[in-house]
Motif scaffolding. Sequence first.
Motif, PDB file in Angstrom:
ATOM      1  N   TYR A  71     -16.060  -5.032  -6.058  1.00 17.54           N
ATOM      2  CA  TYR A  71     -16.051  -5.921  -4.897  1.00 17.54           C
ATOM      3  C   TYR A  71     -14.669  -5.932  -4.240  1.00 17.54           C
ATOM      4  O   TYR A  71     -14.556  -5.837  -3.016  1.00 17.54           O
ATOM      5  CB  TYR A  71     -16.448  -7.341  -5.317  1.00 17.54           C
ATOM      6  CG  TYR A  71     -16.340  -8.346  -4.202  1.00 17.54           C
ATOM      7  CD1 TYR A  71     -17.303  -8.422  -3.208  1.00 17.54           C
ATOM      8  CD2 TYR A  71     -15.253  -9.213  -4.132  1.00 17.54           C
ATOM      9  CE1 TYR A  71     -17.189  -9.340  -2.175  1.00 17.54           C
ATOM     10  CE2 TYR A  71     -15.129 -10.121  -3.117  1.00 17.54           C
ATOM     11  CZ  TYR A  71     -16.096 -10.181  -2.137  1.00 17.54           C
ATOM     12  OH  TYR A  71     -15.977 -11.077  -1.116  1.00 17.54           O
ATOM     13  N   ASN A  74     -14.042  -2.716  -2.451  1.00 17.05           N
ATOM     14  CA  ASN A  74     -14.858  -2.688  -1.243  1.00 17.05           C
ATOM     15  C   ASN A  74     -14.211  -3.509  -0.127  1.00 17.05           C
ATOM     16  O   ASN A  74     -14.222  -3.103   1.034  1.00 17.05           O
ATOM     17  CB  ASN A  74     -16.261  -3.203  -1.554  1.00 17.05           C
ATOM     18  CG  ASN A  74     -17.188  -3.054  -0.377  1.00 17.05           C
ATOM     19  OD1 ASN A  74     -17.223  -2.019   0.269  1.00 17.05           O
ATOM     20  ND2 ASN A  74     -17.944  -4.100  -0.088  1.00 17.05           N
ATOM     21  N   GLN A  75     -13.640  -4.660  -0.481  1.00 19.34           N
ATOM     22  CA  GLN A  75     -12.975  -5.492   0.524  1.00 19.34           C
ATOM     23  C   GLN A  75     -11.774  -4.765   1.125  1.00 19.34           C
ATOM     24  O   GLN A  75     -11.542  -4.828   2.332  1.00 19.34           O
ATOM     25  CB  GLN A  75     -12.534  -6.819  -0.106  1.00 19.34           C
ATOM     26  CG  GLN A  75     -13.679  -7.732  -0.456  1.00 19.34           C
ATOM     27  CD  GLN A  75     -14.477  -8.120   0.768  1.00 19.34           C
ATOM     28  OE1 GLN A  75     -13.935  -8.582   1.760  1.00 19.34           O
ATOM     29  NE2 GLN A  75     -15.775  -7.900   0.702  1.00 19.34           N
ATOM     30  N   ALA A  77     -11.379  -1.470   1.324  1.00 15.79           N
ATOM     31  CA  ALA A  77     -11.906  -0.386   2.163  1.00 15.79           C
ATOM     32  C   ALA A  77     -12.427  -0.944   3.487  1.00 15.79           C
ATOM     33  O   ALA A  77     -12.228  -0.336   4.547  1.00 15.79           O
ATOM     34  CB  ALA A  77     -13.015   0.359   1.430  1.00 15.79           C
ATOM     35  N   HIS A  78     -13.084  -2.099   3.443  1.00 13.32           N
ATOM     36  CA  HIS A  78     -13.587  -2.731   4.668  1.00 13.32           C
ATOM     37  C   HIS A  78     -12.421  -3.073   5.609  1.00 13.32           C
ATOM     38  O   HIS A  78     -12.512  -2.848   6.824  1.00 13.32           O
ATOM     39  CB  HIS A  78     -14.369  -4.000   4.308  1.00 13.32           C
ATOM     40  CG  HIS A  78     -14.887  -4.735   5.492  1.00 13.32           C
ATOM     41  ND1 HIS A  78     -15.887  -4.248   6.294  1.00 13.32           N
ATOM     42  CD2 HIS A  78     -14.520  -5.929   6.017  1.00 13.32           C
ATOM     43  CE1 HIS A  78     -16.125  -5.119   7.265  1.00 13.32           C
ATOM     44  NE2 HIS A  78     -15.307  -6.144   7.122  1.00 13.32           N
ATOM     45  N   ALA A  79     -11.350  -3.587   5.063  1.00 15.97           N
ATOM     46  CA  ALA A  79     -10.180  -3.925   5.892  1.00 15.97           C
ATOM     47  C   ALA A  79      -9.582  -2.672   6.520  1.00 15.97           C
ATOM     48  O   ALA A  79      -9.217  -2.670   7.705  1.00 15.97           O
ATOM     49  CB  ALA A  79      -9.134  -4.656   5.053  1.00 15.97           C
ATOM     50  N   ASN A  81     -11.189   0.109   7.199  1.00 17.68           N
ATOM     51  CA  ASN A  81     -12.137   0.557   8.226  1.00 17.68           C
ATOM     52  C   ASN A  81     -12.020  -0.287   9.489  1.00 17.68           C
ATOM     53  O   ASN A  81     -12.145   0.218  10.600  1.00 17.68           O
ATOM     54  CB  ASN A  81     -13.566   0.511   7.690  1.00 17.68           C
ATOM     55  CG  ASN A  81     -13.852   1.627   6.727  1.00 17.68           C
ATOM     56  OD1 ASN A  81     -13.245   2.686   6.787  1.00 17.68           O
ATOM     57  ND2 ASN A  81     -14.776   1.395   5.809  1.00 17.68           N
ATOM     58  N   ARG A  82     -11.777  -1.595   9.308  1.00 12.07           N
ATOM     59  CA  ARG A  82     -11.611  -2.479  10.468  1.00 12.07           C
ATOM     60  C   ARG A  82     -10.362  -2.078  11.258  1.00 12.07           C
ATOM     61  O   ARG A  82     -10.374  -2.033  12.490  1.00 12.07           O
ATOM     62  CB  ARG A  82     -11.515  -3.927   9.977  1.00 12.07           C
ATOM     63  CG  ARG A  82     -11.528  -4.939  11.097  1.00 12.07           C
ATOM     64  CD  ARG A  82     -11.578  -6.374  10.585  1.00 12.07           C
ATOM     65  NE  ARG A  82     -10.453  -6.658   9.707  1.00 12.07           N
ATOM     66  CZ  ARG A  82     -10.559  -7.093   8.449  1.00 12.07           C
ATOM     67  NH1 ARG A  82     -11.730  -7.290   7.913  1.00 12.07           N
ATOM     68  NH2 ARG A  82      -9.470  -7.324   7.730  1.00 12.07           N
ATOM     69  N   TYR A  85     -11.167   1.076  13.149  1.00 11.91           N
ATOM     70  CA  TYR A  85     -12.062   0.778  14.276  1.00 11.91           C
ATOM     71  C   TYR A  85     -11.267   0.284  15.485  1.00 11.91           C
ATOM     72  O   TYR A  85     -11.437   0.779  16.605  1.00 11.91           O
ATOM     73  CB  TYR A  85     -13.091  -0.268  13.837  1.00 11.91           C
ATOM     74  CG  TYR A  85     -13.963  -0.787  14.947  1.00 11.91           C
ATOM     75  CD1 TYR A  85     -15.094  -0.077  15.350  1.00 11.91           C
ATOM     76  CD2 TYR A  85     -13.659  -1.981  15.587  1.00 11.91           C
ATOM     77  CE1 TYR A  85     -15.892  -0.562  16.369  1.00 11.91           C
ATOM     78  CE2 TYR A  85     -14.451  -2.473  16.603  1.00 11.91           C
ATOM     79  CZ  TYR A  85     -15.566  -1.754  17.002  1.00 11.91           C
ATOM     80  OH  TYR A  85     -16.367  -2.222  18.010  1.00 11.91           O
ATOM     81  N   GLU A 100      -2.146  -6.102   9.093  1.00 13.11           N
ATOM     82  CA  GLU A 100      -3.392  -5.803   8.374  1.00 13.11           C
ATOM     83  C   GLU A 100      -3.140  -4.877   7.192  1.00 13.11           C
ATOM     84  O   GLU A 100      -3.689  -5.067   6.102  1.00 13.11           O
ATOM     85  CB  GLU A 100      -4.425  -5.187   9.316  1.00 13.11           C
ATOM     86  CG  GLU A 100      -5.041  -6.163  10.292  1.00 13.11           C
ATOM     87  CD  GLU A 100      -5.846  -7.239   9.593  1.00 13.11           C
ATOM     88  OE1 GLU A 100      -6.575  -6.931   8.618  1.00 13.11           O
ATOM     89  OE2 GLU A 100      -5.748  -8.394  10.014  1.00 13.11           O
TER      90      GLU A 100
END
Length: 133
Positions: A71, A74-75, A77-79, A81-82, A85, A100
Amino acid sequence: MERFDRRLHVRVGETDVERAQALAGALDITTSALVRLLLQLPAEDIAAQRHVVLDLTCANRLYRELNQWGYQQNQAAHALNRIAYYLRREAMDASDVLDELSSVGRQLERLRERTGELVAPVRKVAESHLLFL
C-alpha cells in the motif's frame, strides 16, 4: 479432527525431552503434534535448516504487514504519476514539482525505515519451506 491410532516410540534423553516440550510450548502445540510436524520435513532439506513453522495467526500478521508495505509503495507510485501527469500538461511549476518529490521521498524513506530491519528475515521466510499448523 483426525484420529491417530498408531504409535511411534522413541528413546530420548532428558535434554531432548525438555527441548521438545519447550518447543511445543512455544508453538502452543502438543509434543505429539510437534513430532508429526517434524516428520513432514523433507529428508534432503533437513541439513539446510531452512524451515519455518507458521501458525495461522502469524501467517495473517505477516500477510497484513506485507500488504501494508505494498500500500505504501502504491501511494508513492501514485504521487509520482500525479507529478508526471501535471508536468505533461504544464500545470506545475518547478517549486510544486520539488515539493511533491520531497513528499514522495519522505514517504519512501519512512517505508525504508519501517521495513529495513524486516527485509532480510522476511526474505529468509520466503525462501524457506513453510509448514503450517
